[in-house]
Design a protein around this motif. Sequence first.
Motif, PDB file in Angstrom:
ATOM      1  N   UNK A 115      80.040   5.927   9.438  1.00 31.72           N
ATOM      2  CA  UNK A 115      81.333   5.226   9.491  1.00 31.72           C
ATOM      3  C   UNK A 115      82.007   5.044   8.137  1.00 31.72           C
ATOM      4  N   UNK A 116      81.255   4.985   7.046  1.00 26.22           N
ATOM      5  CA  UNK A 116      81.864   4.640   5.753  1.00 26.22           C
ATOM      6  C   UNK A 116      81.808   5.780   4.746  1.00 26.22           C
ATOM      7  N   UNK A 117      80.645   6.348   4.503  1.00 25.81           N
ATOM      8  CA  UNK A 117      80.518   7.377   3.473  1.00 25.81           C
ATOM      9  C   UNK A 117      79.439   8.370   3.859  1.00 25.81           C
ATOM     10  N   UNK A 118      79.457   9.531   3.208  1.00 24.89           N
ATOM     11  CA  UNK A 118      78.465  10.565   3.450  1.00 24.89           C
ATOM     12  C   UNK A 118      77.237  10.333   2.587  1.00 24.89           C
ATOM     13  N   UNK A 136      69.386   6.094   4.646  1.00 22.88           N
ATOM     14  CA  UNK A 136      69.640   5.217   3.502  1.00 22.88           C
ATOM     15  C   UNK A 136      69.368   5.957   2.202  1.00 22.88           C
ATOM     16  N   UNK A 137      69.859   5.356   1.104  1.00 20.07           N
ATOM     17  CA  UNK A 137      69.479   5.801  -0.229  1.00 20.07           C
ATOM     18  C   UNK A 137      69.380   4.564  -1.122  1.00 20.07           C
ATOM     19  N   UNK A 138      68.749   4.661  -2.305  1.00 20.13           N
ATOM     20  CA  UNK A 138      68.504   3.474  -3.133  1.00 20.13           C
ATOM     21  C   UNK A 138      69.771   2.775  -3.602  1.00 20.13           C
ATOM     22  N   UNK A 139      70.879   3.522  -3.723  1.00 24.78           N
ATOM     23  CA  UNK A 139      72.097   2.932  -4.281  1.00 24.78           C
ATOM     24  C   UNK A 139      72.957   2.276  -3.206  1.00 24.78           C
ATOM     25  N   UNK A 140      73.222   3.029  -2.131  1.00 28.16           N
ATOM     26  CA  UNK A 140      74.125   2.524  -1.097  1.00 28.16           C
ATOM     27  C   UNK A 140      73.384   1.796   0.024  1.00 28.16           C
ATOM     28  N   UNK A 141      72.065   1.737  -0.072  1.00 27.10           N
ATOM     29  CA  UNK A 141      71.253   1.084   0.957  1.00 27.10           C
ATOM     30  C   UNK A 141      71.460   1.795   2.293  1.00 27.10           C
ATOM     31  N   UNK A 142      71.784   1.039   3.365  1.00 23.36           N
ATOM     32  CA  UNK A 142      71.911   1.620   4.697  1.00 23.36           C
ATOM     33  C   UNK A 142      73.265   2.317   4.835  1.00 23.36           C
ATOM     34  N   UNK A 143      73.220   3.600   5.165  1.00 24.24           N
ATOM     35  CA  UNK A 143      74.435   4.382   5.382  1.00 24.24           C
ATOM     36  C   UNK A 143      74.753   4.473   6.871  1.00 24.24           C
ATOM     37  N   UNK A 144      73.709   4.586   7.688  1.00 26.29           N
ATOM     38  CA  UNK A 144      73.887   4.710   9.142  1.00 26.29           C
ATOM     39  C   UNK A 144      72.636   4.161   9.823  1.00 26.29           C
ATOM     40  N   UNK A 145      72.828   3.484  10.954  1.00 26.39           N
ATOM     41  CA  UNK A 145      71.688   2.926  11.683  1.00 26.39           C
ATOM     42  C   UNK A 145      72.029   2.827  13.162  1.00 26.39           C
TER      43      UNK A 145
END
Length: 513
Positions: A115-118, A136-145
């Motif tokens: 919904x927000x970023x790739x 997820x990634x360490x910087x943006x945390x949760x990207x999709x769930x």
Amino acid sequence: MAVLKLSSICFSFLSCFYMARRINSVSERWATQLLLAAIIVLYAPSVTCSEAAATQELLKGFKATVDPSVSSFQALLRDSTGNLSLGFLKTDGAYVALAVLHLPSSEPIWVADYPTRLARWSGRTQLIFNGSLVISDPHEKVIWSTGTQGDRVLLLNTSNLQIQKLDSDDASSVLWQSFDFPTDTLVENQNFTAKMTLYSSNGQYSMRLGNNFLGLYANFKQGSEQIYWKHRAMEARAKIVDGKGPIYLRINPDGYLGMYQTENQPVDVQPLTSFQRTINGLLRIRLEPDGNLKGYYWDGSKWVLNYQAISDQCELPSACGSYGLCRAGSGCSCLDNRTDHRSGKCLPTEIGDLCGGGVAKNNFRVLRRKGVELPYKELMRYETTLSLEECESSCENNCSCWGALYNNASGFCYPVDYPIQTLVGIGDEAKVGYFKVRKGADREKTKVGFGVGIGVVGGALMILVWIVGFGSYRIWKRRKALKRFLEEEGGVSPGPYKDLGSASFRSLEMCNR
């Protein structure tokens, strides 16, 4: 199978080890150790491969990170047939999508909608299952769930990805499934409801259900959509009953695209070319990047076209791009005769309105063309005006109006409130088009033309320099060879022709003439 192979390995190890303890000869003991090494080489890879191929569910605690060395797709989970896989799909060369892939064709069937970023294709991006599937990634945390509390993840042979909850009696219930969140594709027996939207991969087009129809929409202007194809339910087998619930769409395995209100009878049937034929492969429809809705079936080696909503190229919403003109049997050209469509595009695709803080009439030039109409004018709103001038005037000072089409016979005026797309060329010159072209677009086109001209001139100069240089080199090489020849014939090397005045040399010269 893996357990049996592992058991046989252990048995072989023990047997050979026992034999080695009883053998006194050094040479025989060396041969036994060589046998042990051979068993390891032969059996160990087969155990690893079988365990990888048997991965058909993800349990709590699962974690996988992107492998940057993978070129396109990193498989994580497979269905029971081995034809479908869930994994990391590399997109645009630098991003990762969680996707269900049809392995024989490498075609994505479903892609998670972030919904927000790739998410970036790097070793720090990961997929975990902790009851929810999470990217997820360490910087943006949760990207999709998925936001669930499930026990396992399964990929069914229908391509449906499910998160299930296991009950005490070993039964399972579905908490989440990819069939409820389609992207650009529907497969057989997947219900498409009025709450869902299908999007083309470029985000330009979408498909939705109305109360009694299926529609395709173009997003030519942010915040506003234009319907360009509409199929109303025929209601031949069953009627749509008010208050009984919304309709839904489904691909029937018998080879038709059906609209339903209840499970018993479809309210509409659109036959596929495989109608009432036995198809063993997967059936699917996809909203294509050109805006067409097409159906396919897998014949074991390729996807075969099975259905298309729009059969005429000129009826597509933007077959020839912005400010393009499509003629049946003739292909694409440009509304502006000064521009050649073969250059790639007619005029740049525009966004926004035509005012931009200034006076509208000073911000654009006018382009007029006879014998044109919109490919989907039946779905456009229109006004009735007394003349072409009145139709044009209603658009001229309207910042959100990009053009208007007028029919002299009917007096219908069709305002276009989005940047001009492809028009259809017809023989009726009573149908006239009035189009606005932003002045900045002309300048941009001029810059592109100037750049192309500079490139052509520069290329021509380089070719000329190469020709002159190559010619000079050949002349220099000939002179050098002739000089060497004359020096040799002048007494440097022996031979019958060193006397240039001899009769033999003169006869040779005469023969060459």
